[in-house]
Motif scaffolding. Structure first.
Motif, short mmCIF file in Angstrom:
data_model
loop_
_atom_site.label_atom_id
_atom_site.label_comp_id
_atom_site.label_asym_id
_atom_site.label_seq_id
_atom_site.Cartn_x
_atom_site.Cartn_y
_atom_site.Cartn_z
N ASP A 94 -7.55 0.52 -1.92
CA ASP A 94 -8.65 0.09 -1.06
C ASP A 94 -8.09 -0.73 0.09
N ASP A 95 -8.00 -0.11 1.27
CA ASP A 95 -7.45 -0.80 2.43
C ASP A 95 -8.35 -1.91 2.94
N ASP A 96 -9.64 -1.83 2.69
CA ASP A 96 -10.56 -2.88 3.15
C ASP A 96 -10.50 -4.12 2.26
N LYS A 97 -10.43 -3.91 0.94
CA LYS A 97 -10.41 -5.05 0.02
C LYS A 97 -9.00 -5.42 -0.43
N HIS A 98 -8.00 -4.64 0.01
CA HIS A 98 -6.60 -4.89 -0.30
C HIS A 98 -6.35 -4.89 -1.81
N VAL A 99 -6.67 -3.75 -2.41
CA VAL A 99 -6.52 -3.57 -3.86
C VAL A 99 -5.70 -2.31 -4.10
N LEU A 100 -4.70 -2.41 -4.96
CA LEU A 100 -3.95 -1.26 -5.41
C LEU A 100 -3.86 -1.32 -6.93
N LYS A 101 -4.17 -0.20 -7.56
CA LYS A 101 -4.10 -0.12 -9.02
C LYS A 101 -3.33 1.14 -9.38
N PHE A 102 -2.38 0.99 -10.32
CA PHE A 102 -1.65 2.16 -10.80
C PHE A 102 -1.49 2.10 -12.31
N LEU B 49 7.67 11.41 -4.82
CA LEU B 49 6.29 11.80 -5.10
C LEU B 49 6.33 13.14 -5.82
N LEU B 50 5.69 13.21 -6.99
CA LEU B 50 5.61 14.45 -7.75
C LEU B 50 4.36 15.23 -7.39
N ASP B 51 3.31 14.47 -7.00
CA ASP B 51 2.03 15.10 -6.67
C ASP B 51 1.28 14.19 -5.70
N GLY B 52 0.62 14.79 -4.73
CA GLY B 52 -0.18 14.03 -3.78
C GLY B 52 0.61 13.59 -2.55
N ASP B 53 -0.08 12.82 -1.71
CA ASP B 53 0.49 12.39 -0.43
C ASP B 53 0.60 10.87 -0.33
N ARG C 66 0.81 -1.23 0.00
CA ARG C 66 0.00 0.00 0.00
C ARG C 66 0.84 1.27 0.00
N ARG C 67 2.13 1.16 0.23
CA ARG C 67 3.00 2.34 0.27
C ARG C 67 3.42 2.74 -1.14
N PHE C 68 2.52 3.42 -1.83
CA PHE C 68 2.75 3.85 -3.20
C PHE C 68 4.02 4.71 -3.30
N GLU C 69 4.29 5.46 -2.26
CA GLU C 69 5.44 6.36 -2.27
C GLU C 69 6.77 5.64 -2.02
N TYR C 70 6.73 4.34 -1.73
CA TYR C 70 7.94 3.59 -1.38
C TYR C 70 7.97 2.21 -2.05
N PRO C 71 7.93 2.16 -3.38
CA PRO C 71 7.95 0.86 -4.06
C PRO C 71 9.26 0.11 -3.87
N GLN C 72 10.34 0.83 -3.60
CA GLN C 72 11.63 0.17 -3.39
C GLN C 72 11.65 -0.67 -2.12
N GLY C 73 10.58 -0.59 -1.34
CA GLY C 73 10.46 -1.44 -0.16
C GLY C 73 10.41 -2.92 -0.50
N GLY D 87 -1.86 8.95 -1.58
CA GLY D 87 -3.22 8.46 -1.73
C GLY D 87 -3.64 8.46 -3.20
N ILE D 88 -4.88 8.11 -3.46
CA ILE D 88 -5.41 8.03 -4.82
C ILE D 88 -5.16 9.35 -5.54
N GLY D 89 -4.69 9.24 -6.79
CA GLY D 89 -4.37 10.41 -7.60
C GLY D 89 -2.92 10.85 -7.48
N SER D 90 -2.20 10.32 -6.50
CA SER D 90 -0.79 10.68 -6.34
C SER D 90 0.00 10.23 -7.56
N VAL D 91 1.06 10.98 -7.86
CA VAL D 91 1.94 10.66 -8.98
C VAL D 91 3.35 10.51 -8.42
N ARG D 92 4.01 9.42 -8.82
CA ARG D 92 5.38 9.18 -8.38
C ARG D 92 6.30 9.08 -9.59
#
Length: 178
Positions: free
Chosen positions: A84-92, A52-56, A35-42, A58-63
């Motif tokens: 989606d933290d409840d359904k455990h879904v990430l889409k980029f 991160l170029l835009d956002g925090d 879920r850490r979109f800002e830290y894929p190198q994890g 969350g959804i709509g953030s650009v990295r």
């Protein structure tokens, strides 16, 4: 979940696939890395660093992801489309960069597999991407599948090592107080 998140309708100039990895670690631990979109190198092996170029995050953030040398790319610009933290879904989606992955979109979902001691997690990652001119769908999918498979294996290794370290610590603690 499969029909909702992993059933891509591909156009005639696209290819795509789904990959599955079973991870011997509980879903909350695996999700904490995904879920850490800002830290894929994890967990993604081919990521040198990310800004991160835009956002925090969350959804709509650009990295902006800097790729390790040796791959046919240096930078990828990606947008978080769903988290989606409840359904455990990430889409980029990849929206720019110096590579040939045009109209690339990826979805990863996590699924809990009940087990006696903490459970296992099944990670499913699917994608769709345009086939570049001069390339074949098989070559494009083979390249993407290789990268995703490496990332999923790395995710499994990192989370499983965290669990094993915790178990060893708890065993030492138990022995110390026995």
């Amino acid at each position: 979940m499969l029909n909702t998140y992993h059933a891509s309708k591909l156009s005639s100039n696209q290819c795509g696939s789904s990959l599955v990895q079973t991870i011997d670690a509980p879903l909350p631990l695996v999700w904490s890395l995904i879920r850490r979109f800002e830290y894929p190198q994890g967990y993604k092996l081919f990521v040198k660093k990310c800004n991160l170029l835009d956002g925090d995050g969350g959804i709509g953030s650009v990295r902006e992801v800097m790729i390790t040398s040796g791959l046919p790319a240096g930078v990828s610009v990606e947008r978080l489309d769903k988290l989606d933290d409840d359904k455990h879904v990430l889409k980029f989606s990849i929206i720019g960069g110096d590579h040939r992955l045009v109209n690339y979109s990826s979805t990863i979902t996590l699924h809990e597999e009940e087990e006696e001691y903490g459970g296992k997690t099944v990670a499913i990652e699917s994608y769709a991407v345009d086939v570049p001119a001069g390339s074949s769908g098989d070559d494009t999918c083979s390249f993407a599948n290789t990268i995703i498979a490496c990332n999923l294996r790395s995710l499994a290794k990192i989370t499983e090592e965290k669990i094993y370290r915790l178990i060893r610590f708890l065993c030492r603690l138990r022995l110390a107080y026995a």
